[in-house]
Scaffold this motif. Structure first.
Motif, PDB file in Angstrom:
ATOM      1  N   GLY A 186       0.826  -1.214   0.000  1.00 55.37           N
ATOM      2  CA  GLY A 186       0.000   0.000   0.000  1.00 55.37           C
ATOM      3  C   GLY A 186       0.858   1.261   0.000  1.00 55.37           C
ATOM      4  N   THR A 187       0.200   2.398  -0.018  1.00 56.35           N
ATOM      5  CA  THR A 187       0.899   3.679  -0.149  1.00 56.35           C
ATOM      6  C   THR A 187       1.839   3.927   1.028  1.00 56.35           C
ATOM      7  N   THR A 188       1.345   3.771   2.243  1.00 58.01           N
ATOM      8  CA  THR A 188       2.167   4.013   3.434  1.00 58.01           C
ATOM      9  C   THR A 188       3.193   2.893   3.610  1.00 58.01           C
ATOM     10  N   ARG A 230      -1.200 -11.853   0.808  1.00 59.83           N
ATOM     11  CA  ARG A 230      -1.173 -10.690   1.693  1.00 59.83           C
ATOM     12  C   ARG A 230      -2.443 -10.541   2.547  1.00 59.83           C
ATOM     13  N   LYS A 231      -3.528 -11.210   2.114  1.00 57.21           N
ATOM     14  CA  LYS A 231      -4.749 -11.137   2.936  1.00 57.21           C
ATOM     15  C   LYS A 231      -5.092 -12.491   3.560  1.00 57.21           C
ATOM     16  N   LEU A 262      -2.611  -0.723   7.205  1.00 57.42           N
ATOM     17  CA  LEU A 262      -3.873  -1.310   6.751  1.00 57.42           C
ATOM     18  C   LEU A 262      -5.029  -0.364   7.038  1.00 57.42           C
ATOM     19  N   ALA A 303      -0.213   2.221  11.650  1.00 58.61           N
ATOM     20  CA  ALA A 303      -0.334   3.490  10.908  1.00 58.61           C
ATOM     21  C   ALA A 303      -1.781   3.969  10.790  1.00 58.61           C
ATOM     22  N   SER A 304      -2.739   3.152  11.185  1.00 60.31           N
ATOM     23  CA  SER A 304      -4.145   3.527  10.967  1.00 60.31           C
ATOM     24  C   SER A 304      -4.660   4.424  12.095  1.00 60.31           C
ATOM     25  N   SER A 347      -2.826  11.506  -2.389  1.00 64.54           N
ATOM     26  CA  SER A 347      -2.293  10.243  -1.842  1.00 64.54           C
ATOM     27  C   SER A 347      -2.770  10.037  -0.408  1.00 64.54           C
ATOM     28  N   GLY A 348      -3.267  11.093   0.236  1.00 64.65           N
ATOM     29  CA  GLY A 348      -3.817  10.965   1.592  1.00 64.65           C
ATOM     30  C   GLY A 348      -4.995  10.010   1.646  1.00 64.65           C
ATOM     31  N   GLY A 400      -5.047   7.150   0.057  1.00 63.82           N
ATOM     32  CA  GLY A 400      -4.578   5.797  -0.238  1.00 63.82           C
ATOM     33  C   GLY A 400      -4.799   5.399  -1.697  1.00 63.82           C
ATOM     34  N   ARG A 401      -4.656   4.100  -1.946  1.00 59.28           N
ATOM     35  CA  ARG A 401      -4.651   3.588  -3.324  1.00 59.28           C
ATOM     36  C   ARG A 401      -5.922   3.974  -4.083  1.00 59.28           C
ATOM     37  N   LYS A 411     -12.320  11.711  11.350  1.00 60.07           N
ATOM     38  CA  LYS A 411     -11.710  10.687  12.217  1.00 60.07           C
ATOM     39  C   LYS A 411     -10.499  11.205  12.990  1.00 60.07           C
ATOM     40  N   ASN A 432       2.169  14.630   3.548  1.00 57.00           N
ATOM     41  CA  ASN A 432       1.252  13.686   4.211  1.00 57.00           C
ATOM     42  C   ASN A 432       1.832  12.283   4.251  1.00 57.00           C
ATOM     43  N   LEU A 433       2.666  11.936   3.257  1.00 52.93           N
ATOM     44  CA  LEU A 433       3.278  10.597   3.241  1.00 52.93           C
ATOM     45  C   LEU A 433       4.639  10.579   3.927  1.00 52.93           C
ATOM     46  N   GLY A 484       3.960  13.018   7.818  1.00 54.93           N
ATOM     47  CA  GLY A 484       2.570  12.651   8.094  1.00 54.93           C
ATOM     48  C   GLY A 484       2.307  11.155   8.102  1.00 54.93           C
TER      49      GLY A 484
HETATM   50  N1  NDP Z   1      -2.056   7.894   2.785  1.00 50.12           N
HETATM   51  C1  NDP Z   1      -1.754   8.710   3.795  1.00 50.12           C
HETATM   52  O1  NDP Z   1      -1.433   9.909   3.620  1.00 50.12           O
HETATM   53  C2  NDP Z   1      -1.783   8.195   5.181  1.00 50.12           C
HETATM   54  C3  NDP Z   1      -2.337   6.959   5.508  1.00 50.12           C
HETATM   55  N2  NDP Z   1      -2.333   6.533   6.797  1.00 50.12           N
HETATM   56  C4  NDP Z   1      -2.984   5.290   7.217  1.00 50.12           C
HETATM   57  O2  NDP Z   1      -2.238   4.169   6.802  1.00 50.12           O
HETATM   58  C5  NDP Z   1      -3.134   3.072   6.562  1.00 50.12           C
HETATM   59  C6  NDP Z   1      -2.866   2.575   5.145  1.00 50.12           C
HETATM   60  O3  NDP Z   1      -3.219   3.661   4.290  1.00 50.12           O
HETATM   61  P1  NDP Z   1      -2.686   3.753   2.807  1.00 50.12           P
HETATM   62  O4  NDP Z   1      -1.331   3.128   2.711  1.00 50.12           O
HETATM   63  O5  NDP Z   1      -2.873   5.147   2.379  1.00 50.12           O
HETATM   64  O6  NDP Z   1      -3.781   2.808   2.088  1.00 50.12           O
HETATM   65  P2  NDP Z   1      -3.658   1.931   0.770  1.00 50.12           P
HETATM   66  O7  NDP Z   1      -5.052   1.655   0.359  1.00 50.12           O
HETATM   67  O8  NDP Z   1      -2.745   2.569  -0.200  1.00 50.12           O
HETATM   68  O9  NDP Z   1      -2.970   0.584   1.284  1.00 50.12           O
HETATM   69  C7  NDP Z   1      -3.598  -0.324   2.160  1.00 50.12           C
HETATM   70  C8  NDP Z   1      -2.976  -1.687   1.932  1.00 50.12           C
HETATM   71  O10 NDP Z   1      -3.574  -2.624   2.830  1.00 50.12           O
HETATM   72  C9  NDP Z   1      -3.957  -3.790   2.072  1.00 50.12           C
HETATM   73  N3  NDP Z   1      -5.060  -4.431   2.768  1.00 50.12           N
HETATM   74  C10 NDP Z   1      -6.355  -4.024   2.860  1.00 50.12           C
HETATM   75  N4  NDP Z   1      -7.069  -4.885   3.612  1.00 50.12           N
HETATM   76  C11 NDP Z   1      -6.223  -5.843   4.018  1.00 50.12           C
HETATM   77  C12 NDP Z   1      -6.348  -7.022   4.820  1.00 50.12           C
HETATM   78  N5  NDP Z   1      -7.535  -7.378   5.376  1.00 50.12           N
HETATM   79  N6  NDP Z   1      -5.242  -7.786   5.040  1.00 50.12           N
HETATM   80  C13 NDP Z   1      -4.046  -7.446   4.509  1.00 50.12           C
HETATM   81  N7  NDP Z   1      -3.865  -6.359   3.715  1.00 50.12           N
HETATM   82  C14 NDP Z   1      -4.937  -5.567   3.479  1.00 50.12           C
HETATM   83  C15 NDP Z   1      -4.358  -3.228   0.737  1.00 50.12           C
HETATM   84  O11 NDP Z   1      -4.378  -4.227  -0.249  1.00 50.12           O
HETATM   85  P3  NDP Z   1      -5.413  -4.038  -1.488  1.00 50.12           P
HETATM   86  O12 NDP Z   1      -5.062  -2.719  -2.105  1.00 50.12           O
HETATM   87  O13 NDP Z   1      -5.147  -5.202  -2.342  1.00 50.12           O
HETATM   88  O14 NDP Z   1      -6.790  -4.021  -0.869  1.00 50.12           O
HETATM   89  C16 NDP Z   1      -3.228  -2.198   0.511  1.00 50.12           C
HETATM   90  O15 NDP Z   1      -2.048  -2.807   0.030  1.00 50.12           O
HETATM   91  C17 NDP Z   1      -4.567   3.589   6.725  1.00 50.12           C
HETATM   92  O16 NDP Z   1      -5.075   3.193   7.952  1.00 50.12           O
HETATM   93  C18 NDP Z   1      -4.402   5.106   6.642  1.00 50.12           C
HETATM   94  O17 NDP Z   1      -5.361   5.767   7.422  1.00 50.12           O
HETATM   95  C19 NDP Z   1      -1.684   7.236   7.753  1.00 50.12           C
HETATM   96  C20 NDP Z   1      -1.127   8.454   7.494  1.00 50.12           C
HETATM   97  C21 NDP Z   1      -1.212   9.057   6.176  1.00 50.12           C
END
Ligand code: NDP
Ligand code: X2W
Length: 314
Positions: free
Chosen positions: A14-16, A39-40, A59, A87-88, A156-157, A159-160, A184, A287-288, A291
């Motif tokens: 994921g992004t973070t 991964r899941k 996540l 990170a959530s 990008s805040g 996420g994907r 939130k 933010n990334l 942040g």
């Molecule tokens: N983006 C930002 O600026 C910030 C984000 N955050 C927090 O970080 C966390 C991740 O955000 P971000 O990286 O942006 O999100 P993304 O959507 O980019 O990434 C989330 C990742 O988690 C995977 N995922 C989802 N569900 C599951 C599961 N049940 N088991 C395993 N893997 C799973 C996703 O896979 P798939 O895509 O295949 O579903 C994806 O790879 C969030 O809680 C967010 O609030 C914190 C600070 C800043």
């Protein structure tokens, strides 16, 4: 700890997660990864959890809660449970977790270093708390001051999903959101800024990938004691004097949100007009970076007893 510490990033793709994975190259740790197709898979993630020292959860909130429950169950059944950095938003005001903002005050870094469970701060709260907490602690802002916080983030805040929406479909140029006034991030902003009255928080997202400005307009006559913009600036400069990531910069006539994209830095400013008795406090960050992933790497280093890598500075 014998040998290199082992780390698993749950949500590495994921992004973070990706930002943390890249930054981990600067630390003497062994990163263990899960096959993308697993991964899941709960069994595979649990086995990985049991085999490492630290799990970084990147996540969505619900999946983070499930992962934390899994770690607790491993511990309860006599297994080898890892320490967690999340990170959530799930655990940011949970009393069983330490809030991972090492610059927030004396003792905060040591608390992170000793914690089994650390919650990484939110991107908007990093700016808001960074600005407000020193002023509340110094007695310049009363905890019940009715405050407003405006903010803009790169897409990008979100996420994907939001990245795909902006890059493939063309997202809105500028979107004001959170207008139900229940964002939130409000609980953590209120608690760690030291406020007793929740601010009005007005976030927005722009059609640019990374970068953020959090701004707080103030009438100087709202302050708890008579003070100037220079006094506010002096308090902030003193508070962050020892930091290599948070700086207090000169006021500017205008600010671009993207300037610190790609860095782990945060710049704080006080823009004051003394004759009007008005000021706007601003925090600019990625933010990334500070942040999210930049803050996470600070917390990972603290938790593993390692020197923090130099911040990415662009
Ligand atoms: N983006 C930002 O600026 C910030 C984000 N955050 C927090 O970080 C966390 C991740 O955000 P971000 O990286 O942006 O999100 P993304 O959507 O980019 O990434 C989330 C990742 O988690 C995977 N995922 C989802 N569900 C599951 C599961 N049940 N088991 C395993 N893997 C799973 C996703 O896979 P798939 O895509 O295949 O579903 C994806 O790879 C969030 O809680 C967010 O609030 C914190 C600070 C800043
Ligand atoms: C632009 C955008 O949508 N931003 C997200 C906040 C970023 C995020 O994922 O929240 P954390 O920093 O707490 O994890 C939002 O407002 O929900």
């Amino acid at each position: 700890m014998d040998g290199q510490a082992t780390v698993f990033i749950d949500g590495e793709a994921g992004t973070t997660g990706l930002g943390i994975r890249q930054r981990l190259d600067a630390l003497p740790v062994t990163v263990r990864s899960i096959a993308p197709e697993q991964r899941k898979d709960a069994g595979a993630r649990r086995a990985m959890m049991e085999s490492v020292d630290l799990v970084v959860l990147c996540l969505p909130d619900a999946a983070s809660r499930e992962a934390a429950a899994m770690a607790a169950e491993i511990a309860a059944t006599g297994g080898r449970a890892p320490r967690l950095l999340d990170a959530s938003t799930a655990f940011r005001v949970d009393p069983d977790w330490v809030y991972g903002f090492p610059e927030m005050g004396a003792g905060c870094a040591a608390q992170v270093a000793g914690a089994a469970r650390v919650s990484n701060p939110g991107c908007y709260p990093t700016g808001a708390i960074g600005l407000l907490r020193p002023l509340v602690e110094a007695g310049l802002l009363a905890p019940d001051t009715p405050l407003t916080i405006n903010a803009v983030s790169g897409y990008s805040g979100g996420g994907r999903a939001m990245i795909e929406a902006h890059e493939h479909d063309g997202g809105p140029a500028f979107l004001l959101y959170g207008l139900g006034l229940e964002h939130k991030h409000l609980p953590e902003i209120t608690r760690y800024a030291g406020l007793t009255r929740a601010p009005v928080f007005v976030p927005s997202v722009g059609h640019f990938p990374q970068g953020m400005i959090v701004s707080v307009p103030l009438h100087l006559d709202m302050l708890a004691v008579p003070a100037t913009g220079g006094d506010l600036r002096a308090v902030l400069a003193d508070f962050y004097a020892g930091s290599d990531r948070i700086s207090v910069a000169e006021a500017m006539p205008d600010l671009s949100a993207e300037t610190l994209a790609g860095t782990d830095l945060m710049e704080l400013r006080v823009h004051a007009n003394e004759s009007r008795r008005q000021a706007v406090l601003t925090a600019r960050l990625d933010n990334l970076g500070k942040g999210a992933s930049g803050a996470a790497i600070q917390n990972i280093a603290l938790m593993l007893g390692l020197a923090a890598p130099a911040p990415r500075a662009g």
